[in-house]
Design an enzyme around this catalytic site. Structure first.
Site, PDB file in Angstrom:
ATOM      1  N   HIS A   1      12.837  42.257  30.760  1.00  0.00           N
ATOM      2  CA  HIS A   1      12.173  43.805  30.957  1.00  0.00           C
ATOM      3  C   HIS A   1      11.111  43.905  29.740  1.00  0.00           C
ATOM      4  O   HIS A   1      11.730  44.245  28.606  1.00  0.00           O
ATOM      5  CB  HIS A   1      13.161  44.829  31.062  1.00  0.00           C
ATOM      6  CG  HIS A   1      13.771  44.889  32.258  1.00  0.00           C
ATOM      7  ND1 HIS A   1      15.236  44.099  32.685  1.00  0.00           N
ATOM      8  CD2 HIS A   1      13.327  45.227  33.526  1.00  0.00           C
ATOM      9  CE1 HIS A   1      15.432  44.234  33.900  1.00  0.00           C
ATOM     10  NE2 HIS A   1      14.521  44.987  34.371  1.00  0.00           N
TER      11      HIS A   1
ATOM     12  N   GLU B   1      11.113  42.894  45.840  1.00  0.00           N
ATOM     13  CA  GLU B   1      10.618  42.662  44.522  1.00  0.00           C
ATOM     14  C   GLU B   1      10.198  41.242  44.590  1.00  0.00           C
ATOM     15  O   GLU B   1      10.889  40.217  44.881  1.00  0.00           O
ATOM     16  CB  GLU B   1      11.699  42.937  43.390  1.00  0.00           C
ATOM     17  CG  GLU B   1      11.476  42.416  42.051  1.00  0.00           C
ATOM     18  CD  GLU B   1      12.418  42.751  40.985  1.00  0.00           C
ATOM     19  OE1 GLU B   1      13.505  42.922  41.394  1.00  0.00           O
ATOM     20  OE2 GLU B   1      11.938  42.933  39.745  1.00  0.00           O
TER      21      GLU B   1
ATOM     22  N   ASP C   1      12.463  37.115  38.891  1.00  0.00           N
ATOM     23  CA  ASP C   1      13.344  38.326  39.299  1.00  0.00           C
ATOM     24  C   ASP C   1      12.783  38.886  40.643  1.00  0.00           C
ATOM     25  O   ASP C   1      11.660  39.316  40.810  1.00  0.00           O
ATOM     26  CB  ASP C   1      12.884  39.445  38.233  1.00  0.00           C
ATOM     27  CG  ASP C   1      13.608  40.723  38.466  1.00  0.00           C
ATOM     28  OD1 ASP C   1      14.389  40.818  39.469  1.00  0.00           O
ATOM     29  OD2 ASP C   1      13.324  41.597  37.557  1.00  0.00           O
TER      30      ASP C   1
ATOM     31  N   HIS D   1       7.790  45.608  35.982  1.00  0.00           N
ATOM     32  CA  HIS D   1       7.881  45.187  34.587  1.00  0.00           C
ATOM     33  C   HIS D   1       7.255  43.748  34.263  1.00  0.00           C
ATOM     34  O   HIS D   1       7.393  42.923  35.202  1.00  0.00           O
ATOM     35  CB  HIS D   1       9.166  45.387  34.046  1.00  0.00           C
ATOM     36  CG  HIS D   1      10.068  44.557  34.698  1.00  0.00           C
ATOM     37  ND1 HIS D   1      10.517  43.446  34.418  1.00  0.00           N
ATOM     38  CD2 HIS D   1      10.909  44.868  35.887  1.00  0.00           C
ATOM     39  CE1 HIS D   1      11.444  43.027  35.474  1.00  0.00           C
ATOM     40  NE2 HIS D   1      11.696  43.911  36.236  1.00  0.00           N
TER      41      HIS D   1
ATOM     42  N   GLU E   1       8.347  45.968  41.715  1.00  0.00           N
ATOM     43  CA  GLU E   1       9.522  46.372  42.720  1.00  0.00           C
ATOM     44  C   GLU E   1       9.447  47.687  43.313  1.00  0.00           C
ATOM     45  O   GLU E   1      10.144  48.626  42.722  1.00  0.00           O
ATOM     46  CB  GLU E   1      10.999  45.894  41.816  1.00  0.00           C
ATOM     47  CG  GLU E   1      10.884  46.498  40.524  1.00  0.00           C
ATOM     48  CD  GLU E   1      12.095  46.181  39.686  1.00  0.00           C
ATOM     49  OE1 GLU E   1      13.554  46.241  40.402  1.00  0.00           O
ATOM     50  OE2 GLU E   1      12.286  45.684  38.620  1.00  0.00           O
TER      51      GLU E   1
ATOM     52  N   ASP F   1      19.328  41.908  44.338  1.00  0.00           N
ATOM     53  CA  ASP F   1      18.374  41.593  43.242  1.00  0.00           C
ATOM     54  C   ASP F   1      19.017  40.571  42.608  1.00  0.00           C
ATOM     55  O   ASP F   1      20.071  40.801  41.864  1.00  0.00           O
ATOM     56  CB  ASP F   1      18.426  42.890  42.533  1.00  0.00           C
ATOM     57  CG  ASP F   1      17.063  42.780  41.462  1.00  0.00           C
ATOM     58  OD1 ASP F   1      16.699  42.015  41.160  1.00  0.00           O
ATOM     59  OD2 ASP F   1      16.459  44.077  41.308  1.00  0.00           O
TER      60      ASP F   1
END
Ligand code: MN
Ligand code: MN
Length: 301
Positions: free
Chosen positions: A167, A283, A100, A159, A192, A89
């Site tokens: 976040h 993700e 992300d 998020h 994700e 990640d």
């Protein structure tokens, strides 16, 4: 709001961060194999992000088997990859605008566990558009994961991201629930899904190798060494998460615990399923448009 919202220059930075992340993820994934060093893979990825003109939005997360999130190698960590389910990640930012993304490399030969997370992510991307409720996205994710015979992790969510904020809202559930929250043009989301052989609920482990400044608590730290470390953290990372191994101080772990007791920093313990369980994750970061979405990290899968 309409698609004209997307003319704002910030979206070019989001795309740039996504391009860097895609390149780094592909290069790092190739290095994940049995016997390779976790720390070398993490440091390789973090260095490549900077070489390509980005910055780390958070430490490279390497989660194996029952681990789902917040795992990153410690300083001088000599852990090697075994025959494990490996989630990578990675977070990149360009002037604070964040990408992300995560992918899973299966060194175990578990049928369809990686596919379950990837298909759930595809289903989410196909569902997302302005006006769609976040719970509908969660429903698409849950159906796809269960369709492969696995369970989504229900207490982890996607998020929003914002400048120097890894976040933020809105939360994107990994299950079909009525959130009452409707997506808008220009929202930037990290979606994700996780798929697991376990019960679908993570708890906190003991060790924290990732910290961030806490919103609460004053900044009056009396211990000189702890105060110096805090000033370095504020200067180098601001509000973004950082790894203990990034701190140029052998006493960092002890000082961070001291700062945490004072409410100045917050540790993020590893989030994991039960022992013996496997977890996969996929993700993307994406920009919500009038009739769909634009994935900024699409080079990964
Ligand atoms: Mn992530
Ligand atoms: Mn994320």
């Amino acid at each position: 709001m309409t698609d004209e919202t997307l003319d704002d220059p910030r979206y070019e930075k989001y795309r740039e961060a996504g391009d860097i992340l895609s390149t780094v993820m592909n290069e790092a994934s190739e290095r994940v194999e049995v016997g390779a060093s976790q720390l070398e893979v993490a440091e390789f990825a973090e260095e490549r992000i900077r070489e390509l003109g980005g910055e780390c939005a958070f430490p490279v997360n390497i989660s194996v088997d029952e681990e789902a999130s917040h795992a990153t190698p410690a300083r001088d960590d000599d852990t090697e990859f075994g025959e494990e389910m490996v989630c990578l990640d990675v977070g990149v930012h360009v002037d604070g605008w964040i990408a992300d993304a995560a992918t899973t490399i299966d060194l175990t030969d578990t049928p369809d566990l990686v596919a379950a997370a990837e298909e759930a992510l595809d289903a989410a991307v196909d569902t997302i558009a302005a006006g769609v409720h976040t719970g509908e996205v969660g429903r698409a994710i849950e159906d796809a994961v269960r369709g492969r015979g696995y369970t989504p992790i229900l207490n982890l969510s996607g998020h929003g991201v914002d400048q120097y904020d890894a976040h933020t809202g809105p939360s994107v559930p990994n299950r079909g629930v009525d959130t009452g929250i409707e997506l808008e043009v220009g929202d930037v989301l990290a979606v994700e899904p996780f798929a697991t052989t376990g019960q679908g609920k993570v708890g906190e482990g003991n060790d924290a190798q990732i910290y961030e400044l806490s919103g609460s608590g004053g900044r009056s730290v009396r211990n000189r060494q702890a105060r110096q470390l805090l000033e370095d953290i504020e200067a180098d990372f601001g509000q973004l998460p950082f790894a203990v191994r990034w701190l140029d101080d052998d006493r960092a772990e002890m000082l961070l615990r001291r700062l945490e007791r004072q409410g100045v920093v917050e540790g993020h313990p590893v989030l994991k399923e039960d022992d013996g369980v496997l977890v996969s994750q996929a993700e993307h970061t994406l920009i919500v448009t009038e009739d769909g979405c634009e994935v900024t990290t699409e080079g990964i899968f």
